[in-house]
Design a protein around this motif. Structure first.
Motif, PDB file in Angstrom:
ATOM      1  N   UNK A 126      14.290 -15.052  16.030  1.00 56.13           N
ATOM      2  CA  UNK A 126      15.133 -14.102  15.294  1.00 56.13           C
ATOM      3  C   UNK A 126      14.355 -12.826  15.099  1.00 56.13           C
ATOM      4  N   UNK A 127      14.942 -11.712  15.438  1.00 55.33           N
ATOM      5  CA  UNK A 127      14.285 -10.416  15.295  1.00 55.33           C
ATOM      6  C   UNK A 127      14.889  -9.641  14.134  1.00 55.33           C
ATOM      7  N   UNK A 128      14.024  -8.968  13.401  1.00 55.93           N
ATOM      8  CA  UNK A 128      14.459  -8.145  12.273  1.00 55.93           C
ATOM      9  C   UNK A 128      15.325  -7.004  12.812  1.00 55.93           C
ATOM     10  N   UNK A 129      16.612  -6.943  12.423  1.00 57.32           N
ATOM     11  CA  UNK A 129      17.504  -5.917  12.958  1.00 57.32           C
ATOM     12  C   UNK A 129      17.390  -4.563  12.280  1.00 57.32           C
ATOM     13  N   UNK A 130      16.546  -4.469  11.253  1.00 59.88           N
ATOM     14  CA  UNK A 130      16.457  -3.211  10.529  1.00 59.88           C
ATOM     15  C   UNK A 130      15.745  -2.142  11.343  1.00 59.88           C
ATOM     16  N   UNK A 131      15.992  -0.885  10.965  1.00 60.58           N
ATOM     17  CA  UNK A 131      15.320   0.231  11.633  1.00 60.58           C
ATOM     18  C   UNK A 131      13.849   0.246  11.245  1.00 60.58           C
ATOM     19  N   UNK A 132      13.036   1.003  12.007  1.00 58.66           N
ATOM     20  CA  UNK A 132      11.590   1.043  11.764  1.00 58.66           C
ATOM     21  C   UNK A 132      11.254   1.550  10.366  1.00 58.66           C
ATOM     22  N   UNK A 133      11.960   2.570   9.893  1.00 55.46           N
ATOM     23  CA  UNK A 133      11.625   3.111   8.576  1.00 55.46           C
ATOM     24  C   UNK A 133      11.991   2.130   7.456  1.00 55.46           C
ATOM     25  N   UNK A 134      13.050   1.327   7.650  1.00 56.79           N
ATOM     26  CA  UNK A 134      13.405   0.321   6.651  1.00 56.79           C
ATOM     27  C   UNK A 134      12.346  -0.779   6.577  1.00 56.79           C
ATOM     28  N   UNK A 135      11.818  -1.164   7.731  1.00 57.09           N
ATOM     29  CA  UNK A 135      10.769  -2.190   7.754  1.00 57.09           C
ATOM     30  C   UNK A 135       9.505  -1.688   7.061  1.00 57.09           C
ATOM     31  N   UNK A 136       9.134  -0.435   7.332  1.00 56.19           N
ATOM     32  CA  UNK A 136       7.927   0.130   6.712  1.00 56.19           C
ATOM     33  C   UNK A 136       8.119   0.244   5.198  1.00 56.19           C
ATOM     34  N   UNK A 137       9.297   0.702   4.785  1.00 54.93           N
ATOM     35  CA  UNK A 137       9.588   0.805   3.354  1.00 54.93           C
ATOM     36  C   UNK A 137       9.498  -0.564   2.694  1.00 54.93           C
ATOM     37  N   UNK A 138       9.981  -1.601   3.384  1.00 56.08           N
ATOM     38  CA  UNK A 138       9.927  -2.959   2.830  1.00 56.08           C
ATOM     39  C   UNK A 138       8.486  -3.425   2.641  1.00 56.08           C
ATOM     40  N   UNK A 139       7.618  -3.111   3.603  1.00 59.84           N
ATOM     41  CA  UNK A 139       6.213  -3.499   3.497  1.00 59.84           C
ATOM     42  C   UNK A 139       5.541  -2.806   2.318  1.00 59.84           C
ATOM     43  N   UNK A 140       5.756  -1.495   2.188  1.00 54.47           N
ATOM     44  CA  UNK A 140       5.124  -0.751   1.087  1.00 54.47           C
ATOM     45  C   UNK A 140       5.709  -1.185  -0.246  1.00 54.47           C
ATOM     46  N   UNK A 141       7.020  -1.417  -0.286  1.00 52.76           N
ATOM     47  CA  UNK A 141       7.677  -1.862  -1.523  1.00 52.76           C
ATOM     48  C   UNK A 141       7.073  -3.176  -2.009  1.00 52.76           C
ATOM     49  N   UNK A 142       6.853  -4.104  -1.087  1.00 49.08           N
ATOM     50  CA  UNK A 142       6.281  -5.394  -1.473  1.00 49.08           C
ATOM     51  C   UNK A 142       4.850  -5.235  -1.989  1.00 49.08           C
ATOM     52  N   UNK A 143       4.081  -4.320  -1.417  1.00 48.89           N
ATOM     53  CA  UNK A 143       2.730  -4.069  -1.907  1.00 48.89           C
ATOM     54  C   UNK A 143       2.757  -3.537  -3.335  1.00 48.89           C
ATOM     55  N   UNK A 144       3.791  -2.743  -3.640  1.00 47.13           N
ATOM     56  CA  UNK A 144       3.928  -2.193  -4.993  1.00 47.13           C
ATOM     57  C   UNK A 144       4.337  -3.284  -5.970  1.00 47.13           C
ATOM     58  N   UNK A 145       5.381  -4.045  -5.628  1.00 53.23           N
ATOM     59  CA  UNK A 145       5.903  -5.048  -6.558  1.00 53.23           C
ATOM     60  C   UNK A 145       4.927  -6.196  -6.774  1.00 53.23           C
ATOM     61  N   UNK A 146       4.031  -6.439  -5.813  1.00 55.71           N
ATOM     62  CA  UNK A 146       3.065  -7.524  -5.953  1.00 55.71           C
ATOM     63  C   UNK A 146       1.708  -7.052  -6.470  1.00 55.71           C
ATOM     64  N   UNK A 147       1.591  -5.763  -6.758  1.00 50.50           N
ATOM     65  CA  UNK A 147       0.379  -5.272  -7.404  1.00 50.50           C
ATOM     66  C   UNK A 147      -0.740  -4.870  -6.485  1.00 50.50           C
ATOM     67  N   UNK A 148      -0.534  -4.912  -5.163  1.00 46.87           N
ATOM     68  CA  UNK A 148      -1.573  -4.448  -4.246  1.00 46.87           C
ATOM     69  C   UNK A 148      -1.706  -2.928  -4.292  1.00 46.87           C
ATOM     70  N   UNK A 149      -0.609  -2.260  -4.598  1.00 52.46           N
ATOM     71  CA  UNK A 149      -0.623  -0.819  -4.860  1.00 52.46           C
ATOM     72  C   UNK A 149      -0.242  -0.641  -6.324  1.00 52.46           C
ATOM     73  N   UNK A 150      -1.188  -0.305  -7.151  1.00 48.51           N
ATOM     74  CA  UNK A 150      -0.959  -0.215  -8.591  1.00 48.51           C
ATOM     75  C   UNK A 150      -0.429   1.160  -8.979  1.00 48.51           C
ATOM     76  N   UNK A 151       0.213   1.270 -10.154  1.00 49.60           N
ATOM     77  CA  UNK A 151       0.696   2.570 -10.617  1.00 49.60           C
ATOM     78  C   UNK A 151      -0.422   3.612 -10.600  1.00 49.60           C
ATOM     79  N   UNK A 152      -0.124   4.767 -10.025  1.00 47.05           N
ATOM     80  CA  UNK A 152      -1.111   5.832  -9.910  1.00 47.05           C
ATOM     81  C   UNK A 152      -1.863   5.827  -8.601  1.00 47.05           C
ATOM     82  N   UNK A 153      -1.726   4.744  -7.815  1.00 50.63           N
ATOM     83  CA  UNK A 153      -2.416   4.678  -6.526  1.00 50.63           C
ATOM     84  C   UNK A 153      -1.860   5.722  -5.567  1.00 50.63           C
TER      85      UNK A 153
END
Length: 255
Positions: free
Chosen positions: A5-32
């Motif tokens: 199964x391949x992710x049907x989302x566009x490239x920018x949506x996939x990148x946004x999802x990766x960065x969003x998860x880093x934020x929500x899981x604390x790998x990118x903290x507020x102010x980073x």
């Protein structure tokens, strides 16, 4: 073999999802500070500048990132907040404010509510079933928005059996001091048990407008049934939150 199964989302949506998860899981903290556009292009397999900009714009629209001219792109403070439902369940004491305001103040934030409507309606079938209403029986709907620091946080739609609400302040288009749990307790219907069902859903137009949601953002919906003595259902509330802003925290005793 695993299914392909391949992710049907566009490239920018996939990148946004990766960065969003880093934020929500604390790998990118507020102010980073995020890397430069060139660094992000290299990190994500040499995608185009426009792809990175689209991804960052999505996250800015969600309130997770902010651009600072001449400095770069940074993770916003309070990117995601944990909500502990048990803190809001007990009725307020005499003269005390609604628990939403009290809990917000403990966090150093300003909480308030805006009552949108009070009406007598034919409720959705799941509400009819939960409140154990007879066919055609109506309910009182109280609809409001909860705010934290003037940011819309939750759209709540609370239903009460009409027979229980008649002749009470539940039918008045006014905020109730201490909230409806305190009023119900004073009427002889103290809340004894809460049952929540959580779901991630695609928001309705009303929810998008009320919560000022960005495009294509799901919502977290809690369907809560409140029971009083003898397990009598006295309230059903649908609580809708922006899924990218909040998470629910539960403490469950074991044994």
């Amino acid at each position: 073999m695993p299914r392909e199964f391949k992710d049907p989302r566009s490239a920018h949506q996939k990148i946004a999802a990766e960065i969003r998860r880093q934020i929500t899981r604390g790998d990118l903290t507020p102010g980073s500070k995020l890397g430069s556009t060139a660094e992000l292009m290299e990190r994500y397999d040499g995608v185009a500048n426009t792809t990175i900009q689209k991804a960052l714009q999505m996250l800015k629209a969600e309130g997770l990132l902010e651009g600072r001219p001449g400095k770069g792109v940074f993770v916003r403070p309070h990117a995601q907040q944990s909500i502990e439902p048990v803190a809001y369940m007990s009725p307020a004491g005499p003269g005390e404010p609604y628990p939403w305001m009290t809990e917000a103040a403990k966090q150093g934030r300003a909480g308030r509510s805006e009552l949108l409507a009070v009406s007598v309606v034919r409720p959705p079938q799941e509400v009819v079933d939960a409140l154990e209403l007879a066919d055609g029986e109506r309910a009182v709907l109280r609809k409001q928005i909860l705010f934290l620091d003037d940011e819309p946080t939750e759209l709540t739609r609370s239903y009460y059996p009409l027979g229980l609400a008649e002749g009470t302040r539940i039918l008045e288009k006014k905020r109730i001091r201490g909230g409806t749990p305190a009023l119900l307790a004073s009427l002889g219907f103290p809340p004894r048990e809460f049952v929540d069902e959580l779901a991630s859903e695609i928001p309705t137009e009303e929810e998008v407008a009320a919560l000022e949601l960005p495009k294509d953002m799901p919502v977290l919906v809690a369907f809560r049934v409140v029971y009083s003595d003898d397990r009598r259902p006295i309230e059903v509330t649908l609580m809708t939150k922006a899924a990218h802003r909040y998470r629910m925290r539960y403490r469950l005793p074991v044994g």
